[in-house]
Design an enzyme around this catalytic site. Sequence first.
Site, PDB file in Angstrom:
ATOM      1  N   GLU A   1     -21.878  39.973  -7.502  1.00 18.21           N
ATOM      2  CA  GLU A   1     -22.379  39.015  -8.479  1.00 18.21           C
ATOM      3  C   GLU A   1     -23.844  38.658  -8.227  1.00 18.21           C
ATOM      4  O   GLU A   1     -24.241  38.443  -7.086  1.00 18.21           O
ATOM      5  CB  GLU A   1     -21.515  37.752  -8.372  1.00 18.21           C
ATOM      6  CG  GLU A   1     -21.842  36.669  -9.353  1.00 18.21           C
ATOM      7  CD  GLU A   1     -20.997  35.421  -9.098  1.00 18.21           C
ATOM      8  OE1 GLU A   1     -19.918  35.308  -9.701  1.00 18.21           O
ATOM      9  OE2 GLU A   1     -21.412  34.571  -8.301  1.00 18.21           O
TER      10      GLU A   1
ATOM     11  N   TYR B   1     -26.578  35.544 -15.854  1.00 19.79           N
ATOM     12  CA  TYR B   1     -25.471  35.838 -14.944  1.00 19.79           C
ATOM     13  C   TYR B   1     -25.092  37.306 -15.112  1.00 19.79           C
ATOM     14  O   TYR B   1     -24.974  37.809 -16.239  1.00 19.79           O
ATOM     15  CB  TYR B   1     -24.253  34.960 -15.275  1.00 19.79           C
ATOM     16  CG  TYR B   1     -23.055  35.335 -14.438  1.00 19.79           C
ATOM     17  CD1 TYR B   1     -22.781  34.675 -13.241  1.00 19.79           C
ATOM     18  CD2 TYR B   1     -22.210  36.384 -14.823  1.00 19.79           C
ATOM     19  CE1 TYR B   1     -21.706  35.042 -12.444  1.00 19.79           C
ATOM     20  CE2 TYR B   1     -21.137  36.755 -14.031  1.00 19.79           C
ATOM     21  CZ  TYR B   1     -20.890  36.084 -12.847  1.00 19.79           C
ATOM     22  OH  TYR B   1     -19.829  36.465 -12.061  1.00 19.79           O
TER      23      TYR B   1
END
Length: 378
Positions: free
Chosen positions: A189, A101
């Site tokens: 993101e 992530y």
Amino acid sequence: MKLHEYQSKQIFSRYGIPIPKGRVAATADEAKQIAKDLGSWVVIKSQVLVGGRGKAGGIRLAKTSEEAAEFADQILSMEIKGLPVRKVLVDEAAPIEAEIYLGITNERNARRPVMISSSAGGVEIEEVARTTPEKIVKILIDPLLGLRDYQARDIAAGIDLNRECWRQFLQIAKGLWQVYKDCDATLAEINPLVVTTGLKLLALDGKMVIDDNALFRQQQLAEMRDSDIEAPSEIEARRYGLSFIKLDGNIGCMVNGAGLAMTTMDIIKLFGGSPANFLDIGGGASSDKVSAALRIILTDRNVKAVLYNIFGGITRCDEVARGILAAIQEVKPNVPMVVRLVGTNAEEGRRILADADMITAETLVEAAQKAVSEAQRG
Ligand code: GDP
Ligand code: MN
């Protein structure tokens, strides 16, 4: 404003972040053609502005172009969390070794952007934060200095990234920072950023949220807005310069001022009711704005009562009252309406509304109670 995955990834790619080869399709035939052109296994990915598409069946791996067409057809007829799928992204499938992530958002307490990373990618970061918080690494970014190389290396070390991938990771982390800054994003993101079996880093998913207050200087991004997926009432509201958000309740609210609108919604809840919308008509609302607002409120079939809560400051109550009257004549609502006018020229405002068939209230409490009981009766 949220961007779709494919839009976010196109932007990432311009900043040197590697993304899989692929294109967007609106039909099964297009998806098939793209799969043929790519000549490999592909992933068919629903383009909707919510997370968790994988779990919802909105992401499928296709081994042939026939399969690509079949899955695209299925996915294009799906609704994911209430949103219809209108497009799919057909991407070359990647052989995944690990999922990371990597994201940037604002850390309000520190008044700085924060880069967040985790070796437990692919799942929602909120989930990781709850179950394995020790797997999350955070670094604050000085907005004037930008993300420094040593910071990106600290993150790479913090998530135990294979040394062979560090150079690529540095480039991606710095690219993501540049994207975040240049686009006035409040979120940029990559989840997952994957390590392929050949030790290449690849942004498989992309998500961006652009600060609405910056759209005036982000023309190109503003044009990417997908109005398909917004409630039609919200699009209509934007046309009239109204701040409107549709909700699930049954009491329509027309209020001037965002704070007052929030308070009105809270107090409706307090008395056991449920607001159908947030609506700030803004200062100095003209009668055509007020009637547009009323029209928008009443197109919602759930609405069983309307509550007007107007505090006259710069906006004068008599003007709002004239607007309401004009709106009522135009729209001819058939639900009960409760009105509370306070402030500048409130007396005159009430006189103007006296002939209209409206329930009046002196205080916000009284107004909310009346609206709630009217809505329950209706
Ligand atoms: P989200 O569920 O909406 O966040 O969609 P993602 O794009 O993040 O995809 C969800 C998951 O699907 C990823 O975490 C991967 O595990 C898997 N996935 C997506 N693309 C590929 C791919 O190209 N190859 C493989 N093997 N899996 C993929
Ligand atoms: Mn994802």
